[in-house]
Structures are given as structure tokens and as C-alpha cells.
Design a protein around this motif. Structure first.
Motif, mmCIF file in Angstrom:
data_model
loop_
_atom_site.group_PDB
_atom_site.id
_atom_site.type_symbol
_atom_site.label_atom_id
_atom_site.label_comp_id
_atom_site.label_asym_id
_atom_site.label_seq_id
_atom_site.Cartn_x
_atom_site.Cartn_y
_atom_site.Cartn_z
ATOM 1 N N ASP A 163 0.828 -1.208 0.000
ATOM 2 C CA ASP A 163 0.000 0.000 0.000
ATOM 3 C C ASP A 163 0.861 1.257 0.000
ATOM 4 O O ASP A 163 0.568 2.228 -0.699
ATOM 5 C CB ASP A 163 -0.924 0.028 1.223
ATOM 6 C CG ASP A 163 -1.995 -1.041 1.178
ATOM 7 O OD1 ASP A 163 -2.267 -1.582 0.092
ATOM 8 O OD2 ASP A 163 -2.551 -1.335 2.254
ATOM 9 N N THR A 164 1.929 1.239 0.788
ATOM 10 C CA THR A 164 2.827 2.392 0.847
ATOM 11 C C THR A 164 3.519 2.600 -0.489
ATOM 12 O O THR A 164 3.629 3.727 -0.969
ATOM 13 C CB THR A 164 3.867 2.207 1.971
ATOM 14 O OG1 THR A 164 3.167 2.034 3.207
ATOM 15 C CG2 THR A 164 4.791 3.404 2.073
ATOM 16 N N MET A 165 3.957 1.522 -1.109
ATOM 17 C CA MET A 165 4.645 1.637 -2.397
ATOM 18 C C MET A 165 3.699 2.160 -3.477
ATOM 19 O O MET A 165 4.098 2.968 -4.309
ATOM 20 C CB MET A 165 5.290 0.317 -2.779
ATOM 21 C CG MET A 165 6.440 -0.039 -1.831
ATOM 22 S SD MET A 165 7.298 -1.521 -2.276
ATOM 23 C CE MET A 165 8.799 -0.826 -2.933
ATOM 24 N N ILE A 166 2.452 1.726 -3.442
ATOM 25 C CA ILE A 166 1.459 2.228 -4.395
ATOM 26 C C ILE A 166 1.236 3.722 -4.162
ATOM 27 O O ILE A 166 1.189 4.513 -5.103
ATOM 28 C CB ILE A 166 0.148 1.432 -4.289
ATOM 29 C CG1 ILE A 166 0.361 0.016 -4.822
ATOM 30 C CG2 ILE A 166 -0.990 2.133 -5.016
ATOM 31 C CD1 ILE A 166 -0.773 -0.950 -4.504
ATOM 32 N N ALA A 196 2.777 8.847 2.455
ATOM 33 C CA ALA A 196 3.413 7.544 2.277
ATOM 34 C C ALA A 196 4.907 7.617 2.571
ATOM 35 O O ALA A 196 5.473 6.706 3.185
ATOM 36 C CB ALA A 196 3.175 7.030 0.860
ATOM 37 N N ALA A 197 5.543 8.699 2.161
ATOM 38 C CA ALA A 197 6.972 8.870 2.444
ATOM 39 C C ALA A 197 7.203 8.996 3.940
ATOM 40 O O ALA A 197 8.152 8.412 4.484
ATOM 41 C CB ALA A 197 7.519 10.092 1.704
ATOM 42 N N TRP A 198 6.358 9.741 4.620
ATOM 43 C CA TRP A 198 6.474 9.879 6.079
ATOM 44 C C TRP A 198 6.353 8.504 6.734
ATOM 45 O O TRP A 198 7.159 8.136 7.587
ATOM 46 C CB TRP A 198 5.392 10.831 6.596
ATOM 47 C CG TRP A 198 5.624 11.330 7.983
ATOM 48 C CD1 TRP A 198 6.186 12.523 8.340
ATOM 49 C CD2 TRP A 198 5.293 10.658 9.212
ATOM 50 N NE1 TRP A 198 6.229 12.625 9.723
ATOM 51 C CE2 TRP A 198 5.693 11.492 10.271
ATOM 52 C CE3 TRP A 198 4.712 9.435 9.508
ATOM 53 C CZ2 TRP A 198 5.513 11.148 11.605
ATOM 54 C CZ3 TRP A 198 4.543 9.074 10.841
ATOM 55 C CH2 TRP A 198 4.945 9.941 11.873
ATOM 56 N N ASP A 199 5.338 7.739 6.324
ATOM 57 C CA ASP A 199 5.142 6.394 6.876
ATOM 58 C C ASP A 199 6.334 5.487 6.569
ATOM 59 O O ASP A 199 6.758 4.706 7.419
ATOM 60 C CB ASP A 199 3.874 5.757 6.318
ATOM 61 C CG ASP A 199 2.604 6.343 6.907
ATOM 62 O OD1 ASP A 199 2.666 6.965 7.993
ATOM 63 O OD2 ASP A 199 1.533 6.181 6.276
ATOM 64 N N ALA A 200 6.862 5.575 5.358
ATOM 65 C CA ALA A 200 8.001 4.738 4.970
ATOM 66 C C ALA A 200 9.227 5.075 5.810
ATOM 67 O O ALA A 200 9.926 4.172 6.289
ATOM 68 C CB ALA A 200 8.298 4.917 3.485
ATOM 69 N N PHE A 201 9.503 6.357 5.978
ATOM 70 C CA PHE A 201 10.618 6.757 6.836
ATOM 71 C C PHE A 201 10.420 6.229 8.259
ATOM 72 O O PHE A 201 11.347 5.735 8.890
ATOM 73 C CB PHE A 201 10.753 8.285 6.897
ATOM 74 C CG PHE A 201 11.538 8.908 5.787
ATOM 75 C CD1 PHE A 201 12.804 8.459 5.456
ATOM 76 C CD2 PHE A 201 11.025 9.990 5.090
ATOM 77 C CE1 PHE A 201 13.551 9.057 4.455
ATOM 78 C CE2 PHE A 201 11.754 10.604 4.087
ATOM 79 C CZ PHE A 201 13.021 10.133 3.764
ATOM 80 N N ASP A 202 9.195 6.336 8.758
ATOM 81 C CA ASP A 202 8.907 5.916 10.123
ATOM 82 C C ASP A 202 9.138 4.421 10.312
ATOM 83 O O ASP A 202 9.820 4.003 11.250
ATOM 84 C CB ASP A 202 7.466 6.291 10.479
ATOM 85 C CG ASP A 202 7.137 5.995 11.931
ATOM 86 O OD1 ASP A 202 7.837 6.513 12.815
ATOM 87 O OD2 ASP A 202 6.180 5.231 12.164
#
Length: 130
Positions: free
Chosen positions: A4-7, A20-26
Motif C-alpha cells: 500500500d505504501t509503495m502504491i 506515504a513517504a512519512w510512513d516509509a521513513f517511520d
């Protein structure tokens, strides 16, 4: 979560990409923290990856909705980090793409955050030697 994040990182909607970038970094920061003290891990590279992710996340606005994802179980071996390394590379590319056409200030923050994603990916790839 990861798919989901990659999408969302490929979205044409800037708010969705930023969230999504914030979540990925986290989540990548938490992955790095989790593996820091593993036997045989390069703890300095794990700490560098976590620090890069925290620095990149700090440059982005807080997501307007949603909740943090759970810290994932990281598979053993160097290949267990591949999904998180790939995620950080995608954050780098998505933020660089998003920076096009932005004001000078916004572009600078996005390019800097993208650089933190790239540095985090490199550091994370060095934690478990291949």
C-alpha cells in the motif's frame, strides 16, 4: 502495509506521496532500530540508517490521517532487509519526482528528504553483510 505504501508513493496526488513517504521513513527507522543490536550486525550502519530516516521524516509534514503501522518482523539474513531498502529507494525517487515544479523552499526540503532516503537505503544495506 508495504505494498500500500509503495502504491501511494507512485500517486499523482502530492499529499498521498508525502504521507506515504512519512510512513516509509517511520517504519524503516523502526526496522533499523530493531536490528541494531543483532549479533553480526553493523550497529553503526543501523544507527546511521535510523538517523537518516528520522531526519528525512522530520522534513515532511505529518500525515493528515491514518495511524502508524506496526513494526514488522524482519526476516533473517541480508535479503531480509531488501524490502526496506527498496522502499527507501522508492521514497528517494518519489520525493525527487514530487520536487519538480515546487517552490524553491519546498523543492529544497523534498530534495533533502530524498537524499536522506538514499543515505538510509545505503546504510541499511550495509547492516547485514552479504
Amino acid at each position: 502495509m508495504l505494498s500500500d505504501t509503495m502504491i501511494a508513493l507512485d500517486s499523482s496526488e502530492p499529499r498521498q506521496v508525502l504521507a506515504a513517504a512519512w510512513d516509509a521513513f517511520d517504519v524503516a527507522r523502526r526496522v533499523a532500530d530493531t536490528i541494531t543490536w543483532e549479533a553480526g550486525a553493523d550497529e553503526l550502519q543501523a544507527l546511521a540508517a535510523a538517523q537518516s530516516c528520522a531526519a528525512g521524516r522530520a522534513l515532511l509534514p505529518l500525515p493528515e490521517s491514518g495511524r502508524p503501522v506496526d513494526t514488522p518482523i524482519v526476516e533473517a539474513g541480508p535479503e531480509g532487509l531488501d524490502p526496506w531498502i527498496d522502499l527507501l529507494h522508492q521514497v528517494d525517487a518519489s520525493l525527487a519526482r514530487l520536487s519538480d515544479g515546487q517552490s524553491t523552499e519546498a523543492r529544497g526540503a523534498l530534495v533533502e528528504a530524498a537524499g536522506h532516503a538514499a543515505a538510509g537505503a545505503v546504510a541499511l544495506a550495509s547492516v547485514r553483510r552479504r
